[in-house]
Design a protein around this motif. Structure first.
Motif, PDB file in Angstrom:
ATOM      1  N   LEU A  49       0.852  -1.190   0.000  1.00  0.00           N
ATOM      2  CA  LEU A  49       0.000   0.000   0.000  1.00  0.00           C
ATOM      3  C   LEU A  49       0.886   1.238   0.000  1.00  0.00           C
ATOM      4  O   LEU A  49       1.697   1.442   0.910  1.00  0.00           O
ATOM      5  CB  LEU A  49      -0.910  -0.008   1.232  1.00  0.00           C
ATOM      6  N   PHE A  50       0.740   2.059  -1.047  1.00  0.00           N
ATOM      7  CA  PHE A  50       1.478   3.310  -1.158  1.00  0.00           C
ATOM      8  C   PHE A  50       0.589   4.464  -0.687  1.00  0.00           C
ATOM      9  O   PHE A  50      -0.620   4.479  -0.963  1.00  0.00           O
ATOM     10  CB  PHE A  50       1.886   3.570  -2.614  1.00  0.00           C
ATOM     11  N   PHE A  51       1.209   5.439  -0.022  1.00  0.00           N
ATOM     12  CA  PHE A  51       0.419   6.585   0.461  1.00  0.00           C
ATOM     13  C   PHE A  51       1.276   7.846   0.487  1.00  0.00           C
ATOM     14  O   PHE A  51       2.491   7.791   0.704  1.00  0.00           O
ATOM     15  CB  PHE A  51      -0.136   6.313   1.859  1.00  0.00           C
ATOM     16  N   THR A  52       0.642   8.983   0.257  1.00  0.00           N
ATOM     17  CA  THR A  52       1.301  10.278   0.374  1.00  0.00           C
ATOM     18  C   THR A  52       1.081  10.830   1.787  1.00  0.00           C
ATOM     19  O   THR A  52       0.275  10.302   2.563  1.00  0.00           O
ATOM     20  CB  THR A  52       0.732  11.275  -0.640  1.00  0.00           C
ATOM     21  N   ASP A  53       1.790  11.916   2.107  1.00  0.00           N
ATOM     22  CA  ASP A  53       1.605  12.562   3.413  1.00  0.00           C
ATOM     23  C   ASP A  53       0.159  13.005   3.594  1.00  0.00           C
ATOM     24  O   ASP A  53      -0.431  12.859   4.679  1.00  0.00           O
ATOM     25  CB  ASP A  53       2.528  13.777   3.533  1.00  0.00           C
ATOM     26  N   GLU A  54      -0.421  13.562   2.539  1.00  0.00           N
ATOM     27  CA  GLU A  54      -1.807  14.031   2.625  1.00  0.00           C
ATOM     28  C   GLU A  54      -2.756  12.864   2.883  1.00  0.00           C
ATOM     29  O   GLU A  54      -3.686  12.962   3.697  1.00  0.00           O
ATOM     30  CB  GLU A  54      -2.205  14.751   1.336  1.00  0.00           C
ATOM     31  N   ALA A  55      -2.525  11.737   2.203  1.00  0.00           N
ATOM     32  CA  ALA A  55      -3.374  10.562   2.428  1.00  0.00           C
ATOM     33  C   ALA A  55      -3.200  10.026   3.840  1.00  0.00           C
ATOM     34  O   ALA A  55      -4.168   9.566   4.461  1.00  0.00           O
ATOM     35  CB  ALA A  55      -3.033   9.481   1.403  1.00  0.00           C
ATOM     36  N   ALA A  56      -1.991  10.096   4.374  1.00  0.00           N
ATOM     37  CA  ALA A  56      -1.744   9.626   5.740  1.00  0.00           C
ATOM     38  C   ALA A  56      -2.557  10.438   6.740  1.00  0.00           C
ATOM     39  O   ALA A  56      -3.086   9.893   7.720  1.00  0.00           O
ATOM     40  CB  ALA A  56      -0.258   9.713   6.059  1.00  0.00           C
ATOM     41  N   ALA A  57      -2.661  11.744   6.487  1.00  0.00           N
ATOM     42  CA  ALA A  57      -3.437  12.602   7.385  1.00  0.00           C
ATOM     43  C   ALA A  57      -4.930  12.280   7.306  1.00  0.00           C
ATOM     44  O   ALA A  57      -5.649  12.360   8.309  1.00  0.00           O
ATOM     45  CB  ALA A  57      -3.192  14.068   7.039  1.00  0.00           C
ATOM     46  N   ARG A  58      -5.415  11.896   6.111  1.00  0.00           N
ATOM     47  CA  ARG A  58      -6.843  11.624   5.925  1.00  0.00           C
ATOM     48  C   ARG A  58      -7.238  10.204   6.302  1.00  0.00           C
ATOM     49  O   ARG A  58      -8.351   9.963   6.770  1.00  0.00           O
ATOM     50  CB  ARG A  58      -7.230  11.880   4.467  1.00  0.00           C
ATOM     51  N   TYR A  59      -6.335   9.252   6.062  1.00  0.00           N
ATOM     52  CA  TYR A  59      -6.699   7.845   6.216  1.00  0.00           C
ATOM     53  C   TYR A  59      -5.798   7.127   7.219  1.00  0.00           C
ATOM     54  O   TYR A  59      -5.389   5.988   7.008  1.00  0.00           O
ATOM     55  CB  TYR A  59      -6.617   7.140   4.855  1.00  0.00           C
ATOM     56  N   GLY A  60      -5.511   7.794   8.321  1.00  0.00           N
ATOM     57  CA  GLY A  60      -4.622   7.214   9.327  1.00  0.00           C
ATOM     58  C   GLY A  60      -5.110   5.872   9.854  1.00  0.00           C
ATOM     59  O   GLY A  60      -4.317   4.934  10.014  1.00  0.00           O
ATOM     60  N   ASP A  61      -6.406   5.755  10.132  1.00  0.00           N
ATOM     61  CA  ASP A  61      -6.937   4.502  10.660  1.00  0.00           C
ATOM     62  C   ASP A  61      -6.809   3.381   9.640  1.00  0.00           C
ATOM     63  O   ASP A  61      -6.508   2.229   9.993  1.00  0.00           O
ATOM     64  CB  ASP A  61      -8.414   4.665  11.058  1.00  0.00           C
ATOM     65  N   LEU A  62      -7.052   3.696   8.376  1.00  0.00           N
ATOM     66  CA  LEU A  62      -6.942   2.696   7.316  1.00  0.00           C
ATOM     67  C   LEU A  62      -5.496   2.185   7.233  1.00  0.00           C
ATOM     68  O   LEU A  62      -5.260   0.970   7.143  1.00  0.00           O
ATOM     69  CB  LEU A  62      -7.390   3.302   5.993  1.00  0.00           C
ATOM     70  N   LEU A  63      -4.541   3.106   7.273  1.00  0.00           N
ATOM     71  CA  LEU A  63      -3.133   2.715   7.186  1.00  0.00           C
ATOM     72  C   LEU A  63      -2.712   1.918   8.412  1.00  0.00           C
ATOM     73  O   LEU A  63      -1.951   0.940   8.297  1.00  0.00           O
ATOM     74  CB  LEU A  63      -2.260   3.951   7.023  1.00  0.00           C
ATOM     75  N   ALA A  64      -3.224   2.302   9.585  1.00  0.00           N
ATOM     76  CA  ALA A  64      -2.901   1.563  10.807  1.00  0.00           C
ATOM     77  C   ALA A  64      -3.451   0.144  10.729  1.00  0.00           C
ATOM     78  O   ALA A  64      -2.777  -0.821  11.139  1.00  0.00           O
ATOM     79  CB  ALA A  64      -3.476   2.289  12.022  1.00  0.00           C
ATOM     80  N   GLY A  65      -4.657   0.007  10.198  1.00  0.00           N
ATOM     81  CA  GLY A  65      -5.244  -1.319  10.037  1.00  0.00           C
ATOM     82  C   GLY A  65      -4.459  -2.178   9.066  1.00  0.00           C
ATOM     83  O   GLY A  65      -4.262  -3.379   9.287  1.00  0.00           O
TER      84      GLY A  65
END
Length: 270
Positions: A49-65
């Protein structure tokens, strides 16, 4: 960890998956955006799963999961995100997933009651929408017959809003084989046709039976020879002045009509 750039080998390999030949060769495809990625994670198909800084701020729970589930999670630059996307405004959240289509026989396992069968559908947005509708009404599978678009195409995946991960999807270029196997599975075949002999409003008795709906190409409709192979040709009544309906709209009407009758049949009588 510094974000990966568009030159990082793992990003370069993922970018190749925007092309159908590379998807087939690698056995992987890209799912972009929160809806698609969430659905992909829920089915265990995400390999990275690739993510940008902006996506990390919006989808933190998704990335943590995803991290908790053992998925490799990799930060990327905005430029890398643009290289991985075929949209004008990339969401900055892209998953590399294993291909999801299944053999035709597997899609027909278990006595299916409702199937969506787009035939030679070339527009990925329409294919994705039909898959989304099939998922919404509880269809058992979608079968892309003939020379149809790749369901792993980025626009198809996005148009399905995650539904490509929710129901079996099969591809088979041999339309005759598709029809033969559907019939062998004990499923009747209905085809949409402007001059059909059955009106959808009067078709409840037929709709109660296990059904595969054939939907034709966007520009030319269903080939008359294929429509002739159906058990019934069904016309959708148009009460206003519109000359016709587009593929996705016709599919939504027909699949919903079948689901309504079948689900009503399942309700316990009092």
């Amino acid at each position: 960890m510094d974000p990966f750039t568009e030159r990082t080998p793992r990003v370069v390999s993922a970018v190749k998956l925007l092309r159908g030949a590379e998807r087939k060769k690698a056995g992987r495809f890209l799912a972009e955006g929160a809806n698609s990625v969430t659905a992909a994670l829920a089915t265990g198909r995400v390999e990275e799963l690739f993510f940008t800084d902006e996506a990390a701020a919006r989808y933190g729970d998704l990335l943590a999961g995803a991290t908790a589930a053992g998925v490799r999670v990799s930060p990327i630059t905005e430029r890398a995100a643009r290289s991985l996307s075929d949209t004008v405004t990339p969401p900055g959240l892209v998953a590399v997933c294993g291909l999801l289509d299944v053999p035709l026989g597997e899609a027909l396992d278990g006595t299916p009651r409702l199937l969506a069968v787009p035939v030679s559908v070339s527009e990925p947005g329409n294919a994705g929408t039909v898959i989304r509708v099939a998922d919404a009404v509880g269809a058992d599978a979608a079968i892309l017959a003939g020379d149809s678009v790749d369901p792993h195409n980025g626009k198809c995946v996005r148009s399905s809003a995650g539904s490509v991960f929710h129901l079996p999807i099969a591809r088979e270029r041999d339309v005759a084989l598709v029809l033969e196997q559907i019939t062998a599975a004990g499923v009747q075949i209905l085809a949409t046709a402007a001059d059909g002999e059955v009106d959808l409003d009067d078709a409840d008795e037929a709709l109660a039976r296990p059904t595969a709906w054939l939907f034709g190409n966007e520009a030319h409709g269903l080939d008359p020879a294929i429509a002739a192979r159906a058990d019934h040709r069904v016309r959708i009544p148009i009460h206003g002045r519109a000359e016709s309906l587009n593929l996705a709209t016709a599919a939504a009407i027909c699949l919903y009509a079948s689901a309504r009758v079948q689900h009503r049949q399942d309700r316990p009588t009092t």
